[in-house]
Structure formats: structure tokens, C-alpha cells
Design a protein around this motif. Structure first.
Motif, PDB file in Angstrom:
ATOM      1  N   ALA A  82       0.828  -1.205   0.000  1.00 19.33           N
ATOM      2  CA  ALA A  82       0.000   0.000   0.000  1.00 19.33           C
ATOM      3  C   ALA A  82       0.865   1.258   0.000  1.00 19.33           C
ATOM      4  O   ALA A  82       0.586   2.216  -0.733  1.00 19.33           O
ATOM      5  CB  ALA A  82      -0.933  -0.005   1.206  1.00 19.33           C
ATOM      6  N   THR A  83       1.920   1.265   0.809  1.00 19.43           N
ATOM      7  CA  THR A  83       2.818   2.418   0.830  1.00 19.43           C
ATOM      8  C   THR A  83       3.473   2.604  -0.524  1.00 19.43           C
ATOM      9  O   THR A  83       3.575   3.725  -1.034  1.00 19.43           O
ATOM     10  CB  THR A  83       3.895   2.236   1.906  1.00 19.43           C
ATOM     11  N   ALA A  84       3.933   1.506  -1.114  1.00 21.29           N
ATOM     12  CA  ALA A  84       4.568   1.580  -2.427  1.00 21.29           C
ATOM     13  C   ALA A  84       3.613   2.120  -3.475  1.00 21.29           C
ATOM     14  O   ALA A  84       3.999   2.924  -4.338  1.00 21.29           O
ATOM     15  CB  ALA A  84       5.080   0.202  -2.836  1.00 21.29           C
ATOM     16  N   MET A  85       2.350   1.719  -3.418  1.00 21.53           N
ATOM     17  CA  MET A  85       1.380   2.190  -4.400  1.00 21.53           C
ATOM     18  C   MET A  85       1.080   3.668  -4.201  1.00 21.53           C
ATOM     19  O   MET A  85       0.950   4.424  -5.185  1.00 21.53           O
ATOM     20  CB  MET A  85       0.100   1.353  -4.310  1.00 21.53           C
ATOM     21  N   VAL A  86       0.966   4.122  -2.970  1.00 18.89           N
ATOM     22  CA  VAL A  86       0.773   5.544  -2.706  1.00 18.89           C
ATOM     23  C   VAL A  86       1.949   6.338  -3.270  1.00 18.89           C
ATOM     24  O   VAL A  86       1.775   7.362  -3.947  1.00 18.89           O
ATOM     25  CB  VAL A  86       0.613   5.803  -1.192  1.00 18.89           C
TER      26      VAL A  86
END
Length: 399
Positions: A82-86
Motif C-alpha cells: 500500500a505504501t509503495a502504491m501511494v
């Protein structure tokens, strides 16, 4: 890429690697369980200057090219998808802003975003358009002036948009919003508007409790704002989509999915080693699962396709190549292939790990990775891309 630039890119990738193993991985389970924004991870990324990765050094960024950005996205995904996608989505918005020949006011706003490492979200989805990025219902509106006079200098414009998904929209410092140029414009005559979040009214139109990618916090939002005309990007939205938004999104999203799949495969290998004591091939020992070999060749195929697409996208973003029909076909094919194959790899990893992989906790758990990857075919739905790809295949002329 020069030696100096290559060294910078490697240092940035190393920072992503360390953060992924540390703060990102340390909070990933909680972010997933609570479906909350990964604030600790974003604070750490900002502290290392990584939110400005796509911006040139002269503007205060890291000057990372597309291959470097893809490598960084893959490393971050190993800690928290999720952090990577943000992070990946933010880099796309930043690249869109940097790719326009902005006037002084817009240029100053973009400089502040880079200098202060402000987080920019995208609001390009919309209710009533069937998932089409290139169509808008809402429009930029202005009050009519007496006597039919032209727009007055400095007069505020308005927008009222119901977006079906806005990733981290409630956490962003700014939003890049698509809309029709004016109320009388056809659905495909669109512009992009940079909105300042503190001056924008955001109303959540539902909750956010999905299967995976829970930390992206992507509910439907109603977006209402008044803004100055200079906040409308000078490049038509369609050109921005073709040249920057779509190719870079597909490359960086694919990098995130590749990183998640690679992490799942590595956990499966570590699990298999514990079952053999690290000594494969001994007499009387059951041979290792064929899934291990399958995962490796699938990862190698994804890596090769991703690397080529990243190089080609860099050429387009840098102005050395045009966004041809063939380029669009290859970029869409990247998204289709990686979004499907990464899911296959994660499920193969789960088969290797068995219940240890199926469990939500433990060193060999791949459950969150699988759930995050199941979102991949749904982001710009693969069925829509297949239909578009079939049309592009008939039109393509370059290689």
C-alpha cells in the motif's frame, strides 16, 4: 545515465530497501488490518527526500529517471504494498505537473510541492462514465459576466466532481482533478486542475474496507472547490494521459506488483529451505516443489518486460520518442501481463508455503501479498484494456 546519476539512483534504491525492511515492514500488518493510511512510512519517505524522487535535482528532487523510479517502487513494495502504491501514484502526479510548461503561479505551486514534499493525489475517476479515464461529466464552471464579457482576470472557477475512487485523497496536500474544459465542452475535451487540499471540500461517499491494498485509503469522494484559472494545467488532459499519466502509471504500478511477487517468491524459497535443511537433492529426500522454478521464470519474464517498458517510457517522457500507437499497445500489454502473472506467482508461493503462507502472521505468510496483488487486474480493469488493445493492434505500425 552518467556514473554520477547511476550512483544517485542506486543510493535512492538502497534507501528504499532499508526503509522497506524497517519502518514499512514494521507497520504493514497494522496498516492492512486497520485499513489506515501508512503515515509512519510516508513520514520516513519524506525524511529521505523520496517524495520528490521524480523531480529534477535543480528543482530540489532526486532526478530519478523511469528505470530508477521502477526499481524504487519494487523495493518499497517488499515492505508494504500500500505504501509503495501511494508513493508510485504520487510520482505519476508529480511527473504530470513537471511535464507542463507552467506559468509563474502554477510553477511556484509545483516548486512548493517539490520543496516541501507535499503529497499529490489523483482524481480522474468519475461516476457515470463507466470507468473511462478520457471522459468527464463534471466541468470547470464560471459565473456568466454581464453583457457576455470574456472571463475576467483572476475570477474564480468552480468544480464539483463525484469521483468513484481517490487513493489517499483525504490525506493528500493537493489533488490533480480531471474535468471538462467548460460546461458546453464534449465529454472528451478535458483539462487537469491542481487543487490545494486545504481549500477543497472533500466528502467521503462511502467507506473503505477492501480485500487488499487497504492502506491506500481510496473511498469515493465528492470534490468541490473554487480556484484560480492558473491552476488549470496548460497541456490538454488527453495529451497528458498519453504522454505521461498512462505510461508512467503502468510502469510504476507494474513495478509495485513485481516487488510484491518477488517478495512472495523469496518467502517461499526460505520456507522450502527450512523443510530441506538447505540441502536439496540428498538421498531419500523429497525434491523441492516445481513451483519454485515456475516462480523464477515468471519473475524473470516480468522483470525483462518491465525494464524495456521503463526505458521506452523514459524516452517518451524525456522527449526523445513520441507516444505512438505501438507504444500505447506495449504499455497496456505490460500492465495486463504483470497484473496477471504477479498474482500467479503469489499463489504459487502460497502453494509452496501451505498453511504457513495462508496464515496472516509469521515469517512465511504471503496472505497480505496475495490480497494486495488481487487488486492489480482491477486497476483500470483488464477487460477494458484487452478491448482497447485489440483496437490498437489493428492500428499499430511501429515494430
Amino acid at each position: 545515465m552518467t556514473g554520477t546519476e547511476g550512483g544517485r539512483a542506486e543510493r535512492a534504491a538502497q534507501s528504499c530497501r532499508e526503509l522497506a525492511r524497517g519502518v514499512l515492514a514494521g507497520h504493514a500488518a497494522e496498516v492492512d488490518a486497520d485499513a489506515r493510511f501508512p503515515k509512519e512510512a510516508l513520514r520516513a519517505l519524506r525524511g529521505h527526500g523520496l517524495l520528490a524522487a521524480a523531480a529534477p535535482e535543480r528543482s530540489g528532487g532526486l532526478g530519478a529517471d523511469v528505470p530508477a523510479l521502477a526499481a524504487m517502487a519494487a523495493e518499497l513494495a517488499r515492505g508494504c504494498g500500500a505504501t509503495a502504491m501511494v508513493w508510485a501514484m504520487h510520482q505519476v502526479q508529480l511527473a504530470c505537473l513537471l511535464g507542463c510548461e507552467a506559468g509563474p503561479e502554477l510553477g511556484a505551486a509545483v516548486s512548493r510541492i517539490v520543496g516541501d514534499q507535499l503529497l499529490v493525489a489523483s482524481a480522474t475517476s468519475e461516476a457515470g462514465v463507466g470507468g473511462s479515464l478520457r471522459t468527464s461529466v463534471c466541468a470547470v464552471e464560471r459565473d456568466a459576466l454581464p453583457g457576455g464579457a470574456d472571463a475576467a482576470e483572476g475570477r474564480l472557477a468552480r468544480i464539483d466532481k463525484s469521483a468513484t475512487t481517490v487513493s489517499y485523497g483525504l490525506e493528500a496536500d493537493a489533488l490533480l482533478v480531471s474535468a471538462r474544459r467548460e460546461p458546453g465542452s464534449p465529454p472528451g475535451d478535458q483539462v487537469a486542475v491542481l487543487l490545494d487540499a486545504p481549500r477543497t471540500r472533500l466528502e467521503a461517499l462511502g467507506g473503505w474496507n477492501p480485500l487488499g491494498m487497504r492502506g491506500t485509503c481510496s473511498p469515493a469522494l465528492r470534490i468541490r472547490a473554487e480556484f484560480e484559472d492558473w491552476r488549470i494545467l496548460p497541456l490538454p488532459f488527453g495529451d497528458l494521459v498519453d504522454r505521461v499519466m498512462t505510461p508512467l502509471s503502468h510502469v510504476l504500478w507494474s513495478a509495485v506488483w513485481y516487488g510484491l511477487a518477488a517478495e512472495a517468491a523469496d518467502r517461499a524459497v526460505r520456507y522450502a529451505r527450512t523443510r530441506t535443511g538447505g540441502q536439496a537433492g540428498q538421498a531419500g529426500q523429497r525434491p523441492p516443489s516445481g513451483n519454485l522454478a515456475e516462480m523464477r521464470w515468471r519473475l524473470a519474464a516480468m522483470e525483462a518486460q518491465l525494464a524495456e517498458a521503463a526505458r521506452e517510457t523514459q524516452a517518451v517522457l524525456g522527449g526523445a520518442a513520441r507516444p505512438t500507437v505501438g507504444f500505447a499497445l506495449r504499455i497496456n500489454s505490460l500492465k495486463l501481463a504483470v497484473s496477471e502473472v504477479a498474482v500467479d506467482v503469489s499463489l504459487a508461493a502460497m502453494r509452496v508455503c501451505g498453511m504457513a503462507g495462508y496464515a496472516e502472521q509469521g515469517p512465511f505468510s504471503v496472505a497480505r501479498l496475495v490480497r494486495d496483488l488481487l487488486s492489480a487486474p482491477l486497476m483500470i480493469g483488464n477487460e477494458r484494456l484487452v478491448a482497447i488493445g485489440s483496437q490498437l493492434a489493428l492500428m499499430a505500425r511501429d515494430r
